[in-house]
Design a protein around this motif. Structure first.
Motif, PDB file in Angstrom:
ATOM      1  N   ILE A 110       0.841  -1.192   0.000  1.00 28.54           N
ATOM      2  CA  ILE A 110       0.000   0.000   0.000  1.00 28.54           C
ATOM      3  C   ILE A 110       0.878   1.245   0.000  1.00 28.54           C
ATOM      4  O   ILE A 110       1.840   1.328   0.768  1.00 28.54           O
ATOM      5  N   CYS A 111       0.527   2.218  -0.839  1.00 25.07           N
ATOM      6  CA  CYS A 111       1.301   3.467  -0.905  1.00 25.07           C
ATOM      7  C   CYS A 111       0.623   4.573  -0.114  1.00 25.07           C
ATOM      8  O   CYS A 111      -0.582   4.774  -0.212  1.00 25.07           O
ATOM      9  N   GLU A 112       1.414   5.273   0.667  1.00 25.17           N
ATOM     10  CA  GLU A 112       0.975   6.481   1.360  1.00 25.17           C
ATOM     11  C   GLU A 112       1.762   7.631   0.758  1.00 25.17           C
ATOM     12  O   GLU A 112       2.891   7.928   1.153  1.00 25.17           O
ATOM     13  N   GLY A 113       1.184   8.268  -0.275  1.00 20.27           N
ATOM     14  CA  GLY A 113       1.887   9.299  -1.034  1.00 20.27           C
ATOM     15  C   GLY A 113       1.659  10.693  -0.479  1.00 20.27           C
ATOM     16  O   GLY A 113       0.595  11.002   0.033  1.00 20.27           O
ATOM     17  N   ARG A 114       2.650  11.533  -0.608  1.00 18.79           N
ATOM     18  CA  ARG A 114       2.616  12.937  -0.178  1.00 18.79           C
ATOM     19  C   ARG A 114       2.124  13.065   1.256  1.00 18.79           C
ATOM     20  O   ARG A 114       1.156  13.751   1.560  1.00 18.79           O
ATOM     21  N   SER A 115       2.844  12.427   2.150  1.00 22.12           N
ATOM     22  CA  SER A 115       2.371  12.296   3.524  1.00 22.12           C
ATOM     23  C   SER A 115       2.912  13.387   4.435  1.00 22.12           C
ATOM     24  O   SER A 115       4.091  13.754   4.376  1.00 22.12           O
ATOM     25  N   ALA A 116       2.034  13.879   5.289  1.00 18.48           N
ATOM     26  CA  ALA A 116       2.417  14.840   6.328  1.00 18.48           C
ATOM     27  C   ALA A 116       3.031  14.086   7.503  1.00 18.48           C
ATOM     28  O   ALA A 116       2.760  12.890   7.707  1.00 18.48           O
ATOM     29  N   LEU A 166       5.680   7.998   1.140  1.00 19.87           N
ATOM     30  CA  LEU A 166       6.396   9.072   0.454  1.00 19.87           C
ATOM     31  C   LEU A 166       6.146  10.369   1.210  1.00 19.87           C
ATOM     32  O   LEU A 166       5.125  11.041   0.994  1.00 19.87           O
ATOM     33  N   PRO A 167       7.016  10.750   2.126  1.00 17.89           N
ATOM     34  CA  PRO A 167       6.824  12.021   2.834  1.00 17.89           C
ATOM     35  C   PRO A 167       6.790  13.202   1.866  1.00 17.89           C
ATOM     36  O   PRO A 167       7.599  13.269   0.935  1.00 17.89           O
TER      37      PRO A 167
END
Length: 579
Positions: free
Chosen positions: A267-273, A296-297
């Motif tokens: 699972i991708c967590e893209g553009r994460s805060a 991907l922070p």
């Protein structure tokens, strides 16, 4: 006379060769009590340039220990082995999410659903207003409480425009309201929300963002684009009630189940805060997560934490790792905020003819950001939708490669790469950067792109997969959820058929085979994340990440691919979803 030592060596060599052949053929000794054997279906291995199948697959302790004939597999069966009859269904490697946003999906799932067809029912601004009003009345929402909805789409709604602040004021003047566009790159606020945020007509645009203004009336339109949208969302989050400690991970777990229900095990967590990253890490430490999470922070929100996140880079700590750092160079093509070299066919609300979109960074700021990421030895994923943004991404990566800042071990990705010119395609391979394309756009928004956004010629080149394939470029495809649901079978369908929702054939020369489309969500996606030795094919010693489909995407009529149903999903040999 034959010397004894020489005889021993010959016997040992013969024995070792026999053992090696036996190991390669059978996969393990006959006495092995494997956990599960799958038989009697299409077991699609995803190995090699063409589709190949085996009769049986055996797994033990979360790994594949055998892939071959049913006769050999049955020699591995013990008293505790579960024998699974596929009954003609298709078993293949678990799908790998090359680009999505599971935290955003988890949050959006708690918002009021404003999606149009085919995933929802909100097809006009009056219908949108009614859904919001009904929510306030039915849930007895008190004055002052923030109302937030998600998924409205001007490309599909009847009016083909964004609602205005004044139209949201008609829903409520005592509740602040924000509605998020399907693209995630923009939204609309009502007047009360903007007042609460101290936004007036004279408020300057934030760097990399636009606050919608009507110069004729000197009124705010309510539209917030790019970083203005991000700022509004961040403010909105502070206004929402915090969930009880016992509930704070439930939406993430529910989102994970949605990924599993769509056959995805990575699972991708893209553009994460930073807060979202911490949330996933804490959930995993508590033993609440089952999938593998590649994060991907977001560069802007994590610029001072790159060294901190490097401890998770490219290696899993539990179920979590950092896959690279995300930069965003432009916006959304269907939302008309992507950065193009030629003007939009019809400019977006508030813009004049000739509008081409604009970059989020200056070139120097983008260069400095990339250089800072590479200084940490980390790779980058760059959001580039328009061809001007793609030029920027390719030019800067080429420059940094010449400066030896971009090294061969970095698998950098240009995400979306939607409005991609013919001259740009070979540059991906020349520079050594990977495109992750988004062919679902052709299906969902192809008609809008043809008639309103890009015009016929440019719309035909959205996600030019066949051209990439002919150039020998390894690529992935993705769903970008919650921009679309976490549904990779529709992405495969779109890559194979290139049919719009109206049935128009858009760019037929860019169609690829079902097998190549499946590679883009299995072995190619495993390579993108540096996991090709562990995932992406059904081979001995690889992870038992598996999906069972009711039909074989390679054998069905291509028009039926998007209707294929995920029946079961396994992560590390354990069933995590069953329909």
């Amino acid at each position: 006379m034959l010397k004894i030592p020489h005889l021993i060596r010959k016997l040992w060599t013969s024995f070792a060769a026999t053992a090696a052949i036996y190991t390669l053929t059978v996969g393990c000794t006959a006495k092995t009590d494997v956990d599960q054997i799958f038989v009697n279906g299409d077991i699609l291995t995803m190995t090699g340039p063409k589709a190949s199948y085996v009769e049986a697959l055996a797994i033990k302790d979360g790994k594949i220990v055998f892939a071959g004939t049913q006769k050999q597999a049955m020699t591995l069966k013990g008293d505790k082995t579960k024998l699974t009859d596929l009954s003609g269904r298709t078993l293949m490697p678990g799908f790998i999410d090359a680009h999505g946003h599971i935290s955003q999906y988890a949050v959006a799932s708690q918002m009021i659903d404003l999606q149009p067809e085919p995933y929802g029912k909100v097809m006009s601004i009056p219908e949108l207003q009614k859904v919001l009003k009904d929510y306030i009345v039915n849930n007895k929402i008190p004055p002052g409480t923030l109302i937030i909805g998600s998924g409205y789409d001007d490309a599909i709604m009847k009016e083909h425009r964004h609602p205005t602040a004044q139209e949201l004021d008609q829903v409520s003047s005592v509740n602040p309201i924000y509605i998020l566009h399907a693209s995630g790159h923009m939204g609309v606020a009502n007047s009360l929300l903007m007042k609460n945020m101290n936004i007036t007509y004279d408020t300057p645009n934030p760097t990399g963002g636009i606050i919608g203004k009507d110069p004729a009336t000197r009124q705010l339109t309510g539209k917030m684009q790019e970083n203005a949208n991000i700022n509004t969302l961040q403010y909105a989050v502070t206004q929402l009630p915090r969930p009880a400690e016992s509930d704070q991970y439930k939406s993430l777990q529910a989102a994970e189940q949605a990924w599993f229900a769509n056959g995805q095990t990575t699972i991708c967590e893209g553009r994460s805060a930073p807060d979202n990253i911490d949330h996933i890490i804490e959930a995993d430490k508590k033993g609440l997560l089952k999938g593998d999470y590649v994060i991907l922070p977001d560069y802007d929100l994590n610029a001072n934490k790159l060294a901190h996140w490097k401890q998770f880079y490219k290696k899993y700590n539990g179920h979590v790792k950092i896959g690279g750092i995300k930069m965003t160079f432009d916006g959304s093509p269907q939302g008309k905020s992507a950065w193009l070299t030629e003007p939009y066919l019809i400019p977006p609300d508030g813009e004049k003819q000739g509008f081409k979109g604009q970059p989020i960074y200056s070139r120097e700021a983008a260069y400095k950001g990339l250089k800072a990421i590479f200084a940490q030895g980390m790779q980058v994923h760059i959001h580039c939708n328009g061809d001007a943004a793609i030029d920027e991404g390719l030019d800067l990566l080429e420059r940094l490669k010449k400066e030896k800042k971009l090294t061969e071990d970095m698998r950098c990705v240009l995400i979306h790469s939607q409005v991609c010119r013919k001259d740009q395609v070979p540059r991906y391979k020349q520079i050594g950067v990977m495109p992750s394309w988004f062919p679902t756009h052709v299906y969902l928004w192809g008609d809008w792109h043809r008639t309103n956004v890009l015009g016929e010629k440019r719309a035909e080149r959205i996600s030019p997969l066949k051209e990439g394939l002919d150039q020998g470029i390894r690529f992935t495809i993705h769903h970008d959820s919650p921009v679309t649901p976490p549904d990779l079978m529709t992405a495969v369908y779109a890559a194979v058929n290139r049919k719009t929702r109206s049935g128009y054939l858009l760019g037929p020369e860019q169609r690829i085979s079902p097998y190549e489309a499946l590679k883009a969500i299995t072995i190619n996606a495993a390579w993108q994340w540096g996991e090709e030795k562990e995932k992406g094919t059904l081979e001995k010693n690889k992870r038992a990440d598996l999906v069972i489909l009711d039909k074989n995407p390679i054998k069905v009529n291509s028009a039926d691919i998007k209707d294929i149903v995920v029946m079961e999903t396994y992560k590390d040999g354990k069933q995590v979803y069953k329909k």
